[in-house]
Design an enzyme around this catalytic site. Structure first.
Site, short mmCIF file in Angstrom:
data_model
loop_
_atom_site.label_atom_id
_atom_site.label_comp_id
_atom_site.label_asym_id
_atom_site.label_seq_id
_atom_site.Cartn_x
_atom_site.Cartn_y
_atom_site.Cartn_z
N GLY A 84 8.75 -7.47 -28.14
CA GLY A 84 9.84 -6.62 -28.55
C GLY A 84 11.14 -6.94 -27.82
O GLY A 84 11.13 -7.39 -26.67
N SER A 108 6.66 -6.59 -14.52
CA SER A 108 7.01 -7.72 -13.65
C SER A 108 5.93 -8.78 -13.68
O SER A 108 4.85 -8.59 -14.23
CB SER A 108 7.21 -7.23 -12.21
OG SER A 108 6.00 -6.70 -11.70
N SER A 139 2.64 -10.97 3.98
CA SER A 139 1.68 -10.05 4.59
C SER A 139 1.99 -8.60 4.26
O SER A 139 1.80 -7.70 5.07
CB SER A 139 1.68 -10.23 6.12
OG SER A 139 2.96 -9.90 6.67
N GLY A 140 2.46 -8.38 3.04
CA GLY A 140 2.67 -7.01 2.57
C GLY A 140 1.42 -6.47 1.91
O GLY A 140 0.30 -6.87 2.24
N MET A 168 8.73 -0.39 -7.15
CA MET A 168 7.80 -1.20 -7.94
C MET A 168 6.35 -0.79 -7.70
O MET A 168 5.56 -1.49 -7.06
CB MET A 168 8.04 -2.68 -7.65
CG MET A 168 9.45 -3.11 -8.02
SD MET A 168 9.82 -4.84 -7.68
CE MET A 168 8.97 -5.65 -9.05
N HIS A 225 -13.14 23.19 6.20
CA HIS A 225 -13.68 22.53 7.39
C HIS A 225 -15.17 22.26 7.18
O HIS A 225 -15.88 23.10 6.67
CB HIS A 225 -13.49 23.43 8.62
CG HIS A 225 -14.13 22.87 9.86
ND1 HIS A 225 -13.55 21.85 10.59
CD2 HIS A 225 -15.30 23.18 10.48
CE1 HIS A 225 -14.33 21.57 11.62
NE2 HIS A 225 -15.39 22.36 11.57
#
Length: 640
Positions: free
Chosen positions: A212, A243, A279-280, A426, A556
């Site tokens: 499109g 992306s 390294s992300g 993102m 708890h």
């Protein structure tokens, strides 16, 4: 930067006065400060009492809940969502990823006739080449780590059986079924993709196949290669094209030995030694998978420290737990200037240069290289030139309401862009939230999404999650705006449930304003951190202050008490008010109950007056607003 950080924030101001056009063409003035996720009380410049009048117009349907808007009412008049004769659809969405899917479902809920165009497969990157299959691989790596950790097993008092010994032998020899692991990831993606497709078909969304593009104002064309294009029109258009993996210059990807995350998720091989560039989030998660399956990993990071973008304190602890004990080494402050795939019996060659001086540093020879340097917007060929839109580094410029901005800095009417293509944040769930926000607007209700309230997570073992500002970001903001910033922390080692699971490694920290109790950011590293973050993100989205939420009760023993301890440990100045303002709430007493009972009996003696009319009679801001509310109420009773 060759960092795998896929998150970027747009510094768009949220304080500019703006106007939003309703579906009927009317213009509503919007508040000067829109800071919360969700519809603000002041969205139509009403007083709080009159805002309640608008809310009273909502009708409840047993199967689903939706708000009647002018657009929805118009659609109902034309017959089950049929658009005006001048348009084929109320809304066309280009791209059927998570963002487009979320927008489509919300549009149907609002009564809009909707079509979605997809040139590949429904689900986009997240479902087919991202979040979904990667979580399947990470689930496998988690199980593998449990089997490999003999100390962990002994701590539970588990005895080695014949089956367990056999499994451990398989693990130590990497005797897992690689194809079985790959099939698990692929089958999950297929299942989720089918679920998304079926959900849209069941609700009446038209799924149009083909690529499109925008042909002009309120006009779209789509089609397959080699076939004639189809042209359709819509009152509003959303671009949600997502992306693709970003590959820096000098790197040659062959899909076998030099790969992106798209290739890695197929798990066609498990190399003995793999270099991960970045390294992300992406790099960290794949390092977790590969090391669990027996690979040695080398990180290549352009910045001076690993895990850039994470809160620095969290990064240090995560490095100590996720990297140092594992078969991982790293090079920081360097670029991979050239990567050559393996061929003719030679290994993958990686040439490293200093990130600052650009001087040669080293050359690595590895079995494979994964390029995890983030993602780039997929916006080529969308026909943006037909509406005078110029991308910025590939991203489509938008304002805080996701309205597309053209090359002259003006808004393009009826055109929106959501998700990775606009570069604001993102993340798949951010794209979906942006899509819902746009649908709210085209339905006549103003909505501004607070991106600082959207959480993010890295699904390593243990997990990392975050929402809002990091500590350095918060302190910088405090210095500029003149307020003090405080930090409070708590440890998983103090949590009963974490200790029962023998998973006490981890911390949670909260950055906040002690003068008013505003939560600026929360960061968690530990067991199920990705699930725990949402209490904090919802508090930020709703504007809930610490002095309110610290009174909440948590079951708890649960991991949620880690967050509970954060709120309770925070010190808010005594003069700070609650998030509802200066209203003081006192506990009920028997005398209060008696007075309330008497008032109730007195009310019963009065003539019957609807709650609707009672609410509308309080301090009207204008005669026209009352008329508008009554019209919506009348329409809702007729058509819903």
């Amino acid at each position: 930067m060759q960092s795998a950080m896929a998150i970027s924030f747009s510094q768009t101001s949220l304080t500019k006065p703006n106007y939003v056009f309703g579906s009927t063409g009317s213009v509503f003035s919007t508040p000067k400060s829109l800071r919360f996720c969700g519809l603000r009380r002041e969205a139509f410049s009403l007083s709080p009492s009159n805002q309640l009048a608008f809310r009273s117009d909502r009708k409840r349907i047993p199967s689903r809940r939706f708000e009647v808007s002018a657009a929805a009412s118009s659609a109902a008049v034309n017959g089950n969502g049929a658009p005006p004769k001048s348009f084929d659809y109320d809304l066309i969405i280009i791209g059927a990823g998570v963002g487009g899917h979320g927008a489509a479902l919300h549009a149907v809920e609002k009564g809009l006739k909707t079509a979605i165009i997809e040139g590949d497969v429904v689900g986009g990157t997240c479902v087919n080449r991202g979040c979904v299959p990667s979580k399947a691989l990470l689930a496998v790596s988690g199980r593998m780590r449990e089997l490999q950790n003999e100390h962990h097993m002994k701590a539970f008092g588990l005895q080695k059986s014949t089956l367990l010994v056999s499994l451990e032998k398989q693990v130590s020899a990497a005797g897992y079924d690689r194809q079985g692991v790959a099939d698990h990831a692929n089958n999950l993606a297929t299942k989720i993709r089918n679920n998304l497709t079926n959900s849209m078909k069941a609700l009446g969304v038209d799924i149009l196949t083909g690529f499109g593009s925008v042909l002009g104002p309120q006009k779209v064309k789509y089609g397959k290669v080699g076939l004639p294009d189809n042209i359709i029109t819509a009152k509003n258009i959303i671009i949600a094209t997502g992306s693709v993996p970003f590959v820096p210059k000098g790197i040659e990807v062959d899909g076998k030995t030099v790969i992106t995350s798209d290739h890695a998720l197929k798990l066609e091989s498990v190399p003995d030694w793999i270099a991960i560039v970045g390294s992300g989030y992406i790099g960290l998660e794949f390092s977790d998978v590969y090391t669990a399956l027996g690979s040695e990993v080398t990180f290549i990071e352009a910045l001076d420290q690993l895990m850039p973008g994470f809160d620095p304190e969290i990064s240090k602890l995560a490095q100590r737990v996720l990297i140092n004990p594992r078969k991982i080494d790293y090079h920081t402050g360097v670029f991979a200037s050239k990567i050559t795939p393996a061929k003719d019996g030679k290994p993958v060659m990686i040439e490293l240069i200093d990130a600052k001086t650009k001087e040669p540093k080293d050359t690595l020879e590895v079995d494979a290289a994964l390029i995890a340097t983030g993602r780039a917007p997929f916006t080529n060929g969308l026909g943006l030139e037909n509406v005078n839109v110029v991308t910025q580094r590939g991203f489509i410029p938008v304002d805080e309401r996701m309205r597309v901005i053209d090359g002259n800095g003006t808004l393009v009417p009826n055109l929106y862009c959501i998700g990775d293509a606009n570069g604001k944040l993102m993340l798949a769930h951010a794209a979906s939230a942006q899509g819902v926000s746009v649908v709210e607007q085209v339905s006549g209700r103003d909505h501004v999404l607070n991106h600082l309230s959207i959480p993010a997570a890295c699904f390593t073992h243990p997990e990392i999650s975050m929402v809002g500002l990091t500590e350095p970001q918060a302190k910088e903001k405090g210095e500029k705006e003149g307020f003090k910033v405080s930090v409070v922390k708590t440890s998983f080692k103090a949590n009963t449930k974490a200790l029962a699971e023998n998973e006490g490694e981890g911390i949670a920290k909260m950055i906040y304003r002690p003068d008013n109790g505003e939560i600026l950011g929360v960061h968690i590293f530990g067991l199920h951190a990705a699930d725990l973050i949402h209490e904090a993100s919802n508090a930020i989205a709703l504007g809930t202050r610490i002095q309110d939420i610290k009174l909440a009760v948590h079951a708890h023993p649960t991991l949620s008490e880690v967050i509970d301890e954060l709120f309770k440990a925070a010190k808010v100045e005594s003069h700070a008010t609650t998030s509802t303002g200066d209203v003081k709430i006192k506990q009920n007493t028997n005398e209060d109950d008696l007075k309330r009972g008497r008032r109730r009996r007195d009310d019963e003696k009065q003539p019957s007056v609807s709650k609707d009319l009672k609410i509308r009679s309080t301090k009207p801001s204008s005669f026209l607003e009352i008329i508008y509310g009554e019209v919506l109420s009348l329409l809702s009773r007729i058509f819903v």
